[in-house]
Design a protein around this motif. Structure first.
Motif, PDB file in Angstrom:
ATOM      1  N   ARG A 111      17.012  -4.466  -2.133  1.00 41.62           N
ATOM      2  CA  ARG A 111      17.014  -3.093  -1.992  1.00 41.62           C
ATOM      3  C   ARG A 111      15.850  -2.735  -3.090  1.00 41.62           C
ATOM      4  N   GLY A 112      14.855  -1.855  -2.660  1.00 42.64           N
ATOM      5  CA  GLY A 112      13.930  -1.658  -3.569  1.00 42.64           C
ATOM      6  C   GLY A 112      12.834  -0.645  -3.069  1.00 42.64           C
ATOM      7  N   LEU A 113      11.947  -0.292  -3.559  1.00 37.85           N
ATOM      8  CA  LEU A 113      10.604   0.408  -3.537  1.00 37.85           C
ATOM      9  C   LEU A 113       9.646  -0.181  -3.996  1.00 37.85           C
ATOM     10  N   GLN A 114       8.506  -0.330  -3.099  1.00 38.16           N
ATOM     11  CA  GLN A 114       7.485  -1.409  -3.349  1.00 38.16           C
ATOM     12  C   GLN A 114       5.899  -0.600  -3.158  1.00 38.16           C
ATOM     13  N   VAL A 115       5.074  -0.465  -3.884  1.00 41.09           N
ATOM     14  CA  VAL A 115       3.713   0.175  -3.748  1.00 41.09           C
ATOM     15  C   VAL A 115       2.747  -1.161  -3.889  1.00 41.09           C
ATOM     16  N   MET A 116       1.969  -1.148  -2.720  1.00 44.80           N
ATOM     17  CA  MET A 116       0.943  -2.043  -2.426  1.00 44.80           C
ATOM     18  C   MET A 116      -0.514  -1.289  -2.769  1.00 44.80           C
ATOM     19  N   PHE A 117      -1.066  -1.687  -3.971  1.00 43.69           N
ATOM     20  CA  PHE A 117      -2.309  -0.906  -4.510  1.00 43.69           C
ATOM     21  C   PHE A 117      -3.464  -1.776  -3.984  1.00 43.69           C
ATOM     22  N   THR A 118      -4.486  -1.099  -3.823  1.00 43.15           N
ATOM     23  CA  THR A 118      -5.804  -1.843  -3.457  1.00 43.15           C
ATOM     24  C   THR A 118      -6.332  -2.126  -4.818  1.00 43.15           C
ATOM     25  N   PRO A 119      -7.132  -3.411  -5.217  1.00 45.54           N
ATOM     26  CA  PRO A 119      -7.671  -3.709  -6.471  1.00 45.54           C
ATOM     27  C   PRO A 119      -7.950  -2.580  -7.387  1.00 45.54           C
ATOM     28  N   PRO A 120      -8.996  -1.669  -6.737  1.00 46.39           N
ATOM     29  CA  PRO A 120      -9.500  -0.545  -7.409  1.00 46.39           C
ATOM     30  C   PRO A 120      -8.295   0.400  -8.014  1.00 46.39           C
ATOM     31  N   GLY A 121      -7.475   0.587  -7.159  1.00 47.30           N
ATOM     32  CA  GLY A 121      -6.194   1.341  -7.497  1.00 47.30           C
ATOM     33  C   GLY A 121      -5.409   0.974  -8.439  1.00 47.30           C
ATOM     34  N   ALA A 122      -5.177  -0.507  -8.356  1.00 43.63           N
ATOM     35  CA  ALA A 122      -4.384  -1.293  -9.635  1.00 43.63           C
ATOM     36  C   ALA A 122      -5.105  -1.195 -10.859  1.00 43.63           C
ATOM     37  N   PHE A 123      -6.481  -1.504 -10.804  1.00 43.58           N
ATOM     38  CA  PHE A 123      -7.259  -1.349 -12.094  1.00 43.58           C
ATOM     39  C   PHE A 123      -6.952  -0.015 -12.754  1.00 43.58           C
ATOM     40  N   ARG A 124      -7.048   1.093 -12.013  1.00 45.58           N
ATOM     41  CA  ARG A 124      -6.788   2.387 -12.692  1.00 45.58           C
ATOM     42  C   ARG A 124      -5.512   2.933 -12.837  1.00 45.58           C
ATOM     43  N   PHE A 125      -4.462   2.219 -12.193  1.00 44.12           N
ATOM     44  CA  PHE A 125      -3.073   2.610 -12.534  1.00 44.12           C
ATOM     45  C   PHE A 125      -2.717   1.843 -13.495  1.00 44.12           C
ATOM     46  N   PHE A 126      -2.825   0.637 -13.537  1.00 38.98           N
ATOM     47  CA  PHE A 126      -2.461  -0.432 -14.755  1.00 38.98           C
ATOM     48  C   PHE A 126      -3.032  -0.244 -16.029  1.00 38.98           C
ATOM     49  N   ARG A 127      -4.263   0.038 -15.619  1.00 44.29           N
ATOM     50  CA  ARG A 127      -5.258   0.312 -16.902  1.00 44.29           C
ATOM     51  C   ARG A 127      -5.516  -0.948 -17.702  1.00 44.29           C
ATOM     52  N   LEU A 128      -5.573  -2.079 -17.078  1.00 44.24           N
ATOM     53  CA  LEU A 128      -5.547  -3.361 -17.834  1.00 44.24           C
ATOM     54  C   LEU A 128      -6.727  -4.088 -16.851  1.00 44.24           C
ATOM     55  N   PRO A 129      -7.531  -5.005 -17.527  1.00 44.73           N
ATOM     56  CA  PRO A 129      -8.311  -5.865 -16.681  1.00 44.73           C
ATOM     57  C   PRO A 129      -7.442  -6.736 -15.792  1.00 44.73           C
ATOM     58  N   MET A 130      -7.996  -6.725 -14.541  1.00 44.36           N
ATOM     59  CA  MET A 130      -7.135  -7.330 -13.441  1.00 44.36           C
ATOM     60  C   MET A 130      -6.721  -8.891 -13.636  1.00 44.36           C
ATOM     61  N   HIS A 131      -7.779  -9.722 -14.196  1.00 45.22           N
ATOM     62  CA  HIS A 131      -7.424 -10.904 -14.397  1.00 45.22           C
ATOM     63  C   HIS A 131      -6.094 -11.210 -15.356  1.00 45.22           C
ATOM     64  N   ARG A 132      -5.676 -10.391 -16.140  1.00 43.33           N
ATOM     65  CA  ARG A 132      -4.442 -10.491 -16.967  1.00 43.33           C
ATOM     66  C   ARG A 132      -3.299 -10.380 -15.799  1.00 43.33           C
ATOM     67  N   LEU A 133      -3.402  -9.659 -14.682  1.00 42.89           N
ATOM     68  CA  LEU A 133      -2.252  -9.707 -14.080  1.00 42.89           C
ATOM     69  C   LEU A 133      -2.234 -10.775 -12.832  1.00 42.89           C
ATOM     70  N   ALA A 134      -3.481 -11.348 -12.579  1.00 44.89           N
ATOM     71  CA  ALA A 134      -3.804 -12.339 -11.573  1.00 44.89           C
ATOM     72  C   ALA A 134      -2.783 -13.443 -11.643  1.00 44.89           C
ATOM     73  N   ASN A 135      -1.982 -13.856 -10.568  1.00 43.23           N
ATOM     74  CA  ASN A 135      -1.272 -14.813 -10.381  1.00 43.23           C
ATOM     75  C   ASN A 135       0.051 -14.872 -11.088  1.00 43.23           C
ATOM     76  N   ARG A 136       0.465 -13.457 -11.812  1.00 41.57           N
ATOM     77  CA  ARG A 136       1.657 -13.671 -12.514  1.00 41.57           C
ATOM     78  C   ARG A 136       2.284 -12.131 -12.104  1.00 41.57           C
ATOM     79  N   VAL A 137       3.468 -11.974 -12.632  1.00 42.03           N
ATOM     80  CA  VAL A 137       4.410 -10.805 -12.329  1.00 42.03           C
ATOM     81  C   VAL A 137       5.153 -10.595 -13.821  1.00 42.03           C
ATOM     82  N   PHE A 138       5.262  -9.277 -14.195  1.00 39.54           N
ATOM     83  CA  PHE A 138       5.843  -8.721 -15.575  1.00 39.54           C
ATOM     84  C   PHE A 138       6.453  -7.913 -15.116  1.00 39.54           C
TER      85      PHE A 138
END
Length: 296
Positions: A111-138
């Motif tokens: 049970r949970g809530l999930q947000v599916m970001f576009t890559p531009p949205g994720a870059f702006r929301f997480f404020r990190l270079p996206m390669h740092r999140l690629a293939n990983r979960v934190f």
């Protein structure tokens, strides 16, 4: 910022699907983002599943980054890079684009809530270079700190999906209000790849922008997380999944051609690498309305 003047997500933006079968029971509430968020968020979904006959599934790759808040029993995620993350009730996690499947494990309920970001949205929301999140979960608090804990507490106290969507959208809107260094040319290039279903040659894309393939790859690394060629590969895979899910008895050879694969051998090899199962196994195991694929 709230979703509308009443502070509640309008019902016409929420579509709820309930399914009960020998595989288990699901409720999924899909929310279309408010207009100003739509270029940056594909959708939000609240999910509640129970009594599933499987406890392990492959989570298929797509062109979105994800944020999930776990509101149910503990789950375990094995990301594409092989790292194992245990997520307790009342914890959240996030991940970037992945070039193959990840694995989720549960006790048969989630049970949970999930947000599916576009890559531009994720870059702006997480404020990190996206390669740092690629293939990983934190864990979410590793990325957002105290803000993650406050967000999760509010979601846990909310009485229904509509209120949870409202809370989540207000947090997203506040973080996206900050200026961004994302290159408009990268967002444009990503849209061209998406519109072509991954068929557009990367060299032609770089020529259109007026840069080298190396420069385009560097921009994608920072703002998308994966190389343009890898993104194109995932887009072809997604097109196959979309076509398969719309058919009862698909012709896999025809699908391979329709999605832009060289031949069926190329299609089958790519499908297995991305999904962890053959196309035939996918057909036998797929779940209606879901991205995950039960494997045990």
């Amino acid at each position: 910022m709230r979703a509308d003047s009443t502070g509640m997500t309008p019902p016409d933006r929420i579509r709820t699907i309930r399914t009960s079968s020998d595989q288990g029971r699901w409720e999924m509430a899909f929310c279309t983002p408010q207009p100003q968020l739509r270029p940056l968020v594909d959708f939000l979904v609240g999910y509640d599943e129970s009594d599933t006959r499987f406890t392990r599934r492959h989570e298929l790759p797509g062109i979105q980054a994800v944020l999930i808040v776990n509101l149910g029993a503990p789950i375990t995620i094995i990301d594409t890079a092989g790292h194992v993350l245990r997520i307790g009730s009342g914890q959240g996690f996030a991940g970037g684009l992945s070039e193959a499947y990840a694995v989720s494990e549960s006790d048969g309920s989630q049970r949970g809530l999930q947000v599916m970001f576009t890559p531009p949205g994720a870059f702006r929301f997480f404020r990190l270079p996206m390669h740092r999140l690629a293939n990983r979960v934190f864990l979410l608090d590793e990325i957002l700190g105290r803000e993650a804990m406050d967000l999760i507490a509010r979601l846990q106290e909310a009485p229904d999906w509509a209120r949870r969507f409202d809370i989540m959208e207000s947090v997203i809107a506040a973080r996206l209000a900050e200026p961004s260094s994302a290159a408009a040319s990268t967002a444009w290039a990503l849209r061209q790849l998406q519109q072509s279903g991954g068929r557009l040659p990367i060299a032609a894309l770089a020529d259109e922008i007026g840069c080298s393939r190396k420069h385009l790859a560097a921009q994608f690394r920072d703002h998308v997380g994966l190389a343009p060629k890898t993104v194109a590969r995932i887009l072809r895979f997604q097109e196959v999944i979309r076509l398969i899910d719309g058919m009862t008895a698909p012709d896999l050879a025809e699908l391979a051609v329709a999605a832009g694969y060289y031949d069926q051998a190329h299609f089958s090899r790519d499908f297995r690498a991305l999904a962890g199962l053959t196309p035939g196994e996918y057909l036998r195991r797929r779940l209606p309305g879901q991205n995950g694929l039960p494997v045990g």
